[in-house]
Every structure is written in C-alpha cells, then in structure tokens.
Design an enzyme around this catalytic site. Structure first.
Site, PDB file in Angstrom:
ATOM      1  N   ASN A 379       8.289  -0.942  16.783  1.00 38.09           N
ATOM      2  CA  ASN A 379       6.946  -1.143  16.250  1.00 38.09           C
ATOM      3  C   ASN A 379       7.021  -2.141  15.086  1.00 38.09           C
ATOM      4  O   ASN A 379       8.091  -2.648  14.750  1.00 38.09           O
ATOM      5  CB  ASN A 379       6.347   0.188  15.804  1.00 38.09           C
ATOM      6  CG  ASN A 379       7.053   0.764  14.592  1.00 38.09           C
ATOM      7  OD1 ASN A 379       8.267   0.598  14.430  1.00 38.09           O
ATOM      8  ND2 ASN A 379       6.313   1.429  13.728  1.00 38.09           N
ATOM      9  N   CYS A 381       6.956  -1.988  11.879  1.00 36.94           N
ATOM     10  CA  CYS A 381       7.762  -1.713  10.669  1.00 36.94           C
ATOM     11  C   CYS A 381       9.204  -1.351  10.964  1.00 36.94           C
ATOM     12  O   CYS A 381      10.008  -1.151  10.040  1.00 36.94           O
ATOM     13  CB  CYS A 381       7.105  -0.603   9.856  1.00 36.94           C
ATOM     14  SG  CYS A 381       5.514  -1.091   9.153  1.00 36.94           S
ATOM     15  N   GLU A 383      10.674   1.338  12.385  1.00 33.89           N
ATOM     16  CA  GLU A 383      11.215   2.697  12.408  1.00 33.89           C
ATOM     17  C   GLU A 383      11.157   3.341  13.785  1.00 33.89           C
ATOM     18  O   GLU A 383      11.758   4.394  13.997  1.00 33.89           O
ATOM     19  CB  GLU A 383      10.488   3.598  11.396  1.00 33.89           C
ATOM     20  CG  GLU A 383       9.103   4.060  11.814  1.00 33.89           C
ATOM     21  CD  GLU A 383       8.012   3.091  11.439  1.00 33.89           C
ATOM     22  OE1 GLU A 383       6.836   3.474  11.476  1.00 33.89           O
ATOM     23  OE2 GLU A 383       8.340   1.936  11.106  1.00 33.89           O
TER      24      GLU A 383
END
Length: 703
Positions: A379, A381, A383
């Site tokens: 995704n 970001c 994580e």
C-alpha cells in the site's frame, strides 16, 4: 442541627448529577502529584474537610465552581500554597479547554483531549451538506461499536454476547485504548468500505493497464486509502508493440496517467489521492524510474520504491554488474553496475526522500499465502504487502495508556488485543468493497492489520530513552506479545467461525494450525488516528517536544508534549523561559535548566542516529506478520553515505522496506518543530482535501 448530607451537585451546564467525593480526591491528588507534594492519603484527608465545609453552607445543591473554591481555600489553610497555585492553574486550563470545546461546537461527554476533538471534527465526525457535525464523539463510537458487534449475528452469537462485545468495543475507543482506521470511523454503520490498503495488478497490455486505472479511480473515489502497483510487467520504453507496429512508452508514462487521475478524484472528499509505485531493480527503465520524481514537481501523488532482490543487494555489496531484463521477452537488454544504480538511488533519496526501497526476498520469506504467488507491492505507506486485488483494514492499540505504576500492563494489553482482533475480523464482513475481485480476495484471505501507536509515550513513562538497547528490548517484547496474542485470538476465532477460504493456499495448512486470518499484525503510520488517541505516531520517536502537525488543516495543530509538561512541573523547572526555549527549538538538548536525565528521555527523531532508527524498525519487524511504516528521519546535515548505510542496514537486518526523509529536503513536510509563526510556513502532505460545501460556496463576477 446536624450538617446536611450532600447528594447532588449542579454542573456548569445546569444539569443536576449525583455527588461524588472521589472526584474531589482526584482533583486534589492531581494538583499535589504534579508537584510531588503529598500522596493519596493526604488528598483523602483534605477532601473530608472540603465535604464538611460544604455541608455547613446554606446551599442545598452546590455548584462545581463553589466546590472548587472551597478546595482552593482548604489547600491554602493547610499551608499547601504551591499545590493551591497548581490547582488554580488547573482550573484556568480547564476553563480554557471548555472554551475551546465550545468553539468547536461539539458535545463532548467523554471529555476527550482537545486535539482529539479537533481531529475527529476535521476528519471523522459525520457532517451535513454545509459541513457542520451531525454527531458527537460518543455517537460516533456507539455507531461504530454497535455496527461491528452486530456482524456476529451471522455467526450465531447470543444477543447478550453481542451487547457485551459492543460495550467492549465502545470502551476501547472511548478510552483511547484502540482506534480503528479512519474508514471505520467514517463509514461503519452507514455502509461503505472499511479498508485502508489496496494493491492492483498492472499487466503488459493496454486493456489491463486501463482497467486497473479505472478500478483505481473507483477505489479512490469510494474507499480512499490509496493503491499500490508494481509496474515491472510493463515492457520498457522503446520496446516493440506488435499490435500497432509502434513503440512502447513504458511504465512511467502510465504512472503519469494515474497521477493525473489521482489529482482529479479526491478520496471521498476526505483526503487527496495517493499511490505507491514499485519497479524492480532489473527493469530496463529503472534509471528513468529512479529519476521520475527528481525536483519534487512530478508524480506528486506517488510514493516510489525500487523492488530489490537479494541478488541485487549482494551485487551492490560486491560492486558487480547487474542484468536488466525485458519483462516481455525475458531477454537481457543491458548490464549496469549495481553499485552505480544504488548510488543514484541514494543520492536522489538524499535530495528529496524518493525513491525508497522494498526488499522482495525479505518479504517473501514470510509470505503467508505462497499459493497465491509472490508478494510484489505494498500500500502507499509500505506497511501492507498485498497480492493483486488484496486488501487490509487497519487499527492500532494505544500503548500510551497501558503503563500502570511504572510497568506495562500486559494483562490489559492481552484483553485489548483479543477484543481488537474480533473487531477487525468482523470488519472484513461488514465492509463494502468497490470492486468485485477485491471482495473475493478480502473475504478469501481475511487479512487484518492490528498495530500499535504511542510507543514513544510508553517509553517516556517507563523512563527508557528511545535510543537505548533497553528500548529495543522493550520493542521486541511488546510486539512479540501482541503478535502471539493476535495469533492465538485468530486461532480461537477459527474454531468459532471457521478458517479463511484461502486456507489451503497458506502456510498454515502445512503447520496444521487452523487460522481465521491469513495475517494479523501490521504497524501503520497512524497519522490522524494517533491524534484521535492523543498518542505518539506508530513506533516513531517523538518528532519534537513542541511541534506543529499538519494533517488536519493547512495551519496545523500545535503540540507540546504532555509528559514533558507533567515532568517539568514535578521537577520544578516549569516556567515561561523554559517553555519559550523548548517551543522555539522543539528540543531539550543543551538546555541548562533541564536535568540531563530528562534531556535524554525526551530525545527527538533527528537526535537519534539513522542506524538506530533502522534497528528499532528491525526489532518490531521480528514479530510483525506484515510490515512496518516507519520513516528513517535524518538531520539536514546527513550525507549520501548515511543514506547508503541506512538502505544497506535495513536489508541486512531483515526489514521489508525502508523510507528516509532528510529534514528540509522538501518544500512540504507533515511535521515541523518549534512553534513557528502562525502556521503559514508549513503545508500539508496527503492530508484532508479542503472542499467548500456547496451551500457555503461564494460566487463573484469580480476578477
């Protein structure tokens, strides 16, 4: 005549409520404890005197202000002048907070911190067509908790069990012990998506590319959360296109198409759209990809990361050549020196933060669903590593509220983890998904991303500086406990509700372990929900002791660390001069008024070595199913060699990805230290879209 009995009091809003002596005890003790003046026993003794004085007055139902006046008088009569002063300041601060709450126009029965209210109003409370809130925090948490708990009707739970779960979910949120992702807060109970993370496939055909672009637009408009892509299957620029007889424009050209779409379609009116672009290091267009965001003016809605295998990283170490492969034919196109590629990557990352790196082999060593193929993208970001069309919903436990008497309350952490695991598993069922294939993957894998926030706050309360071996040990212990508890909770849910449908494609079948969720833990950046929780973000250290956070509006929200304020009062250096210096610099270092031990305890992000940032990420990664969103903050003085060291160390220590940011290397940044002027000097990144409600739009024919 005997003194009357106190049974009720009048609140400031005029309502009559039951008299509670414990509130007097807590008020006195809080003022005394802030100065280490006396303990709870003395607070109880003084409260008895306050009550006796109140009984002797002619007022049948005393008002709150009258009670507080008597407390002040009692403290002064007992010779506790400093405590009385602290109590007067406490009253003044409470009055200021009440005025701030009043200005927000929110009924706050939960008495949440003012910054929590600001974040809720700006991002999560339901609003009418004019942009005015139509619910308060209590109603929001009741809406979310009841809708999530009701999912268990499908699984045969009794009405009593469902009510108990709803009450448990509400308590977690209301007391800021666990906060789910923003999509839950906005949509649960109203219908809509609850997921935050998406990955879409990009195959080497115009049909596939534009189908993914269409799906991305739908996801962005309906769900938010952004989309990740690995562009490595698209043939390189200049390659032959048989169907047209022309030449390919390559993957970066299609990134520009998605970027334009992102800028047009806001995330449901809540945030700007954002995407993650990954290109593997052996793609012939890798150099163009690395340079794609140079200067910071292009592809502004994209985070970009190079997908690196162990083969590439070992070639960098050796300084050897590395083959670039055409994904369409599998043939070698060219050979470049791997260290040379790495040098360009790190110099550009030093310049403006992009590109990051994603370590493909580190990730796929722990891929829980090898039967679905390798994991290739995350995704936005970083994580959540996801298969194409896969999705995950997020939520975080607030460690800041789990320190009791100087120790971690593991019993409460266990209870929260178990309850939050059920909450998020139910979210998989309740969520609506914008694309049919995403629905199939979401319910087939039942991924959840339970993480943590408030880690830096926890360390401060434990008296552990962030940049110490003891902090690393604490990180491993806490995350192992959360991960193991979530694993066991998922196993219990599997007994109750069944395994996830793609179980036969997972590692758990060979392990002969029944599991409800393919993956359970993930550590998100917790931007706005950490503000709701009034906690430090994710696993990050404190950015500054005083800072402005720009994720609510363009001006941002100014913070002074609450633990520093409390400690300054207890240790006798809470004064305007000290606060002025801290607000100016955001740091405690080299401040002669502040004890060295406290300076070390409140170490900030830029005062921690980049290598230690990586070690902390690696410590959490050891016990996290998916991955971790963490920024390796670097001072402006950091060198390109420092960036190289961070990228190489991240790979060696088993991290699944790495992102750096050198202070001041971009015109825009989410956090800025010190008080600044009035906020005009800072801007937002991936924050709330500033849309004017139609009913409030102004029209003018003037130029």
């Amino acid at each position: 005549m005997s003194p009357k009995t106190l049974t009720t009091i009048k609140k400031r809003d005029g309502s009559i409520v039951a008299f509670d002596k414990d509130r007097i005890i807590r008020a006195i003790f809080k003022a005394a404890d802030s100065l280490s003046a006396f303990g709870e026993k003395e607070a109880k003794r003084l409260s008895e005197i306050v009550v006796e004085i109140l009984k002797k007055t002619h007022v049948t139902v005393p008002e709150v202000e009258q009670i507080q006046d008597v407390i002040e008088q009692c403290l002064m009569a007992a010779g506790y002048y400093d405590v009385a002063k602290a109590f007067i300041l406490y009253r003044k601060n409470r009055e200021q907070r009440r005025e701030e709450r009043k200005s927000l126009g929110i009924d706050d029965a939960l008495e949440l911190p003012i910054n929590s209210l600001r974040a809720l109003k700006a991002r999560h409370l339901r609003k009418d067509a004019s942009g005015n809130p139509i619910e308060n925090p209590t109603q929001l948490f009741e809406r979310v908790s009841s809708s999530i708990a009701d999912v268990d009707k499908r699984y045969g739970l009794s009405k009593k069990e469902i009510v108990n779960n709803a009450e448990g979910f509400f308590e977690l949120m209301a007391k800021r012990k666990f906060i789910p992702g923003g999509s839950y807060l906005r949509n649960a109970g109203f219908g809509g998506p609850l997921s935050n993370c998406h990955v879409l496939p990009i195959e080497d055909s115009i049909e596939s590319i534009y189908e993914s672009i269409k799906q991305s637009a739908i996801i962005t408009q309906r769900a938010g959360g952004g989309v990740g892509y690995n562009f490595s299957r698209i043939r390189p620029a200049g390659d032959f296109v048989e169907s047209s007889g022309g030449l390919s424009t390559g993957p970066i050209s299609f990134m520009h198409v998605i970027d334009a779409s992102n800028q047009v379609i806001g995330m449901g009116g809540h945030r700007k759209a954002a995407s993650m672009a990954v290109l593997n290091a052996n793609h012939p267009d890798i150099l163009d990809f690395i340079h794609a965001k140079r200067g910071g003016k292009n592809l502004t809605t994209f985070n970009v990361s190079v997908g690196a295998t162990d083969t590439f990283m070992k070639a960098v170490q050796k300084g050897s050549d590395f083959d670039l492969i055409n994904p369409r034919t599998g043939a070698k196109v060219h050979t470049l020196n791997a260290e040379g590629i790495f040098d360009i990557m790190t110099s550009l990352a030093w310049d403006n933060g992009d590109p990051g790196m994603l370590f493909l082999d580190n990730t796929n060593k722990t891929n829980p669903l090898p039967g679905l193929g390798p994991l290739e993208s995350t995704n936005i970001c970083g994580e959540q590593w996801l298969h194409p069309f896969d999705v995950c919903n997020l939520g975080s436990i607030n460690l800041a509220v789990l320190v009791k008497d100087g120790k971690i309350d593991y019993k409460e952490l266990e209870r929260i983890t178990i309850l939050a695991s059920r909450f998020m598993d139910n979210g998989v069922d309740l969520s609506e998904y914008p694309v049919e294939k995403i629905t199939e993957m979401a319910k087939g894998n039942r991924r959840i991303g339970l993480g943590i926030m408030g880690f830096a706050d926890m360390l401060i309360q434990l008296g552990i500086p962030y940049n110490t071996p003891k902090a690393l040990k604490t990180a491993e212990e806490v995350m192992k406990f959360v991960n193991d508890t979530a694993f066991n909770a998922s196993a219990e849910l599997a007994k109750e509700k069944g395994v996830f449908p793609h179980y036969d494609l997972s590692i758990y079948k060979k392990m002969k372990v029944k599991m409800r969720n393919a993956a359970r833990t993930s550590i998100a950046p917790t931007g706005s929900i950490s503000m709701v929780a009034n906690a430090s973000s994710g696993i990050e250290p404190i950015f500054a002791v005083a800072f402005r956070k720009n994720v609510v509006d363009a001006k941002g929200v100014f913070y002074v660390n609450q633990y520093f304020e409390d400690m300054a009062k207890k240790n006798g250096f809470y004064n305007d001069e000290v606060l002025g210096e801290v607000s100016k610099h955001g740091s405690l270092q080299n401040n002669k008024e502040i004890p060295e031990k406290i300076q070390k305890l409140f170490v900030t992000a830029h005062e921690i070595s980049p290598a230690f940032h990586v070690k902390m990420q690696a410590a959490f990664q050891k016990h996290t199913d998916n991955a971790i969103s963490k920024t390796i903050n670097m001072p402006n003085s950091a060198t390109i060699d420092d960036v190289k060291e961070v990228y190489m160390l991240s790979w060696k220590l088993g991290c699944k990805g790495v992102t750096i940011y050198r202070d001041g290397s971009r015109d825009m940044q989410v956090l800025s230290s010190g008080s600044g002027s009035s906020g005009e000097d800072t801007q937002m990144i991936q924050s709330k879209v500033n849309l004017t409600p139609l009913g409030k739009r102004e029209y003018s024919l003037d130029n």
